[in-house]
Every structure is written in C-alpha cells, then in structure tokens.
Design an enzyme around this catalytic site. Sequence first.
Site, PDB file in Angstrom:
ATOM      1  N   HIS A 103      39.050  45.729  35.960  1.00 48.98           N
ATOM      2  CA  HIS A 103      37.717  45.107  35.872  1.00 48.98           C
ATOM      3  C   HIS A 103      37.312  44.419  37.188  1.00 48.98           C
ATOM      4  O   HIS A 103      36.311  44.740  37.809  1.00 48.98           O
ATOM      5  CB  HIS A 103      37.709  44.014  34.797  1.00 48.98           C
ATOM      6  CG  HIS A 103      38.143  44.426  33.439  1.00 48.98           C
ATOM      7  ND1 HIS A 103      37.348  45.164  32.596  1.00 48.98           N
ATOM      8  CD2 HIS A 103      39.275  44.156  32.738  1.00 48.98           C
ATOM      9  CE1 HIS A 103      37.976  45.332  31.440  1.00 48.98           C
ATOM     10  NE2 HIS A 103      39.146  44.733  31.499  1.00 48.98           N
TER      11      HIS A 103
HETATM   12  C1  BDR Z   1      37.524  40.135  32.074  1.00 50.74           C
HETATM   13  O1  BDR Z   1      38.267  39.259  31.233  1.00 50.74           O
HETATM   14  C2  BDR Z   1      39.513  38.975  31.811  1.00 50.74           C
HETATM   15  O2  BDR Z   1      40.510  39.113  30.844  1.00 50.74           O
HETATM   16  C3  BDR Z   1      39.678  39.893  32.988  1.00 50.74           C
HETATM   17  O3  BDR Z   1      40.381  39.232  34.028  1.00 50.74           O
HETATM   18  C4  BDR Z   1      38.271  40.208  33.388  1.00 50.74           C
HETATM   19  O4  BDR Z   1      37.751  39.247  34.295  1.00 50.74           O
HETATM   20  C5  BDR Z   1      37.337  41.459  31.367  1.00 50.74           C
HETATM   21  O5  BDR Z   1      36.654  41.279  30.170  1.00 50.74           O
END
Ligand code: BDR
Length: 311
Positions: free
Chosen positions: A241
């Site tokens: 992500h």
């Molecule tokens: C986001 O949530 C976190 O768990 C990850 O680091 C990312 O920023 C994804 O939904």
Amino acid sequence: MARKIIIDTDPGQDDAVAILLALASPELELLGITCVAGNVPLELTAKNARIVCELAGRPETRVFAGCDRPLRRKLVTAEHVHGKTGLDGIALPDPTMPLQDQHAVDFLIETLRAEPSGTVTLCPIAPLTNIATAFERAPDIIPRIQEIVLMGGAYFEVGNITPTAEFNIYVDPEAAKIVFGAGVPLTVMPLDVTHKALTTRARVEAFRYLPGRVGPAVASWTDFFERFDKEKYGSDGAPLHDPCTIAYLLKPELFKGRDINVEIETVSDLTLGMSVADWWRVTDRPANARFIGDVDADGFFALLLDRIARL
Ligand code: BDR
Ligand code: CA
C-alpha cells in the site's frame, strides 16, 4: 533540486518499505518522519521508524513522535495484520538513534512555516491525526503545502477494516475529513490501486537475493504480511500500500486516476470512515482529489527493486 517531503507514518511493514524507498531516492529530500498511532500504538511506531532508518544506514534521519490517539475516538490498531510489534517478520536490533524531543505536530507546523511556501510535500501513510491536528492548530500552514500524496480510502475495493472503510481513514475519520476538506492539492492512493501492487513469489525472491541486509528484510516483512491478504482475499501476495505514495512522486507515469470529489463519512455507524468517491461524477460536488485507480505493477516493482538495491 530534490523535492522536500515529510512522511507521516505508523510502521507497519509496508510503511517501512515506503520509508526505505524514500531514503534510497536522491530525487527526494526527507525532511523528517512524523509518527502517529495506527497499526500499533505510538511508542512502537516511533521505535519502528527508527529501526527502519538504521537498517537503511541513515541514523541521522529525524524521527518525531506525534499523536497517540485519534482526534475523537478510541484507537483501533491492526496487530492482526502487522504482528505484535507492527514490524514482525525479521528480528532487528532496537534503535540507538534518538527520537527527536519536538512533538511531530510542532515539527510539521515549524517546517511548513520555515520552508519557502509551496516547496514541501506531505506523504501521510497512516491515520491522519497528526496532519489534521497541525491544520487545526495552525491553519496558516495549509496554503504553504505543495501537495499531499496519501495512502487511504477505497471506492471499488470498498473496505479492509470494515465492509466499507479502509484502515487509515477508519481509525480517524474526523481527521481525514479535515484533510480532504482543506483545499490542498491532494493525490490519494486508495485500496483500488494498492490491491494491484501485489507481491508475487518472484518479486519477493528478487528482494531476498539482493546483497546486503535491506533486501532480505523487505522479503521477510512481505512474507509475514502477505499471509493476511492471501487468506482474506485469496490474492497472490501482499499489497504494498504505502510505497505507492513515494513511487508516485518518483514516477507518476506509472499511475492512472481521476480528479474527483471525495468526501469522508463521519456519522453513520455502518459506513463510518467510508471514502465516498464520486468516481462516475454523478454529483456536482467539486473535485478535491486525484483518486488513483491503476498502476503498472511491473514498473512499480522494478522501481522498488532498483532503489532498495542501492541501500
Ligand atoms: C493501510 O493500513 C495499514 O495497515 C497499512 O500500513 C496501510 O497504511 C492500508 O489500509
Ligand atoms: Ca501505514
């Protein structure tokens, strides 16, 4: 001249890869890393950010601790995804570099006032509590920001922490509403794109066999992190992500999106934290975000591998 950025983060394995990508990229000058409570509590995110800087051989990087809870809600964390430490996967030594004394929000305000207007980009890859607090406390900094490129939200992919909400927005929807409504040029990396930036066996192995310590660490983090998405979505691997934000700054041509209106739900129980994205432009609400929907995943991983190999 390198583009000045501040990463606001809650490491998190994917946050860690985003930090490494920024540190490895001469096009970017990382003015500081501001930590916030999110994936794990603040004490751990501030520690993990420093572990990552030391892994990269960059202990001079300034790391600040910020808000330890959302603006108006109880903290929700994600140990079920990231593990107890937030950075499970490989055992790394506790950091010896210092945490800065200044509060992250004060650092954000001071830096945005001190740097020439329009020269600092914010990269939030966590709940937006630090950024919103800075905006509320010092609204004069808002027009001084060059751009915000954040990871958060979803439209076609809907939600990962609830059926309708993505984690970063869900944890602090009031903060997200402030940031999305601030009028700053805003680029959003929602789940719609990050779920296309998936690790595969071949991609993970390419990191593992890089010489040095950093590549194998990235491989072990993604090994740990991917079990969650594989089980949940039946996907090939883990979505990286947060590195999408930094990759966008380096190679925007890898990404495709639309300039649309995005509003944040803060009231409904069922859809709290939903990013209501007018992808099909069915309202006359003005566009406030470039909402990214697609990525050239091979190009993204080639960039990542090339840069991580330099550390
Ligand atoms: C986001 O949530 C976190 O768990 C990850 O680091 C990312 O920023 C994804 O939904
Ligand atoms: Ca994150």
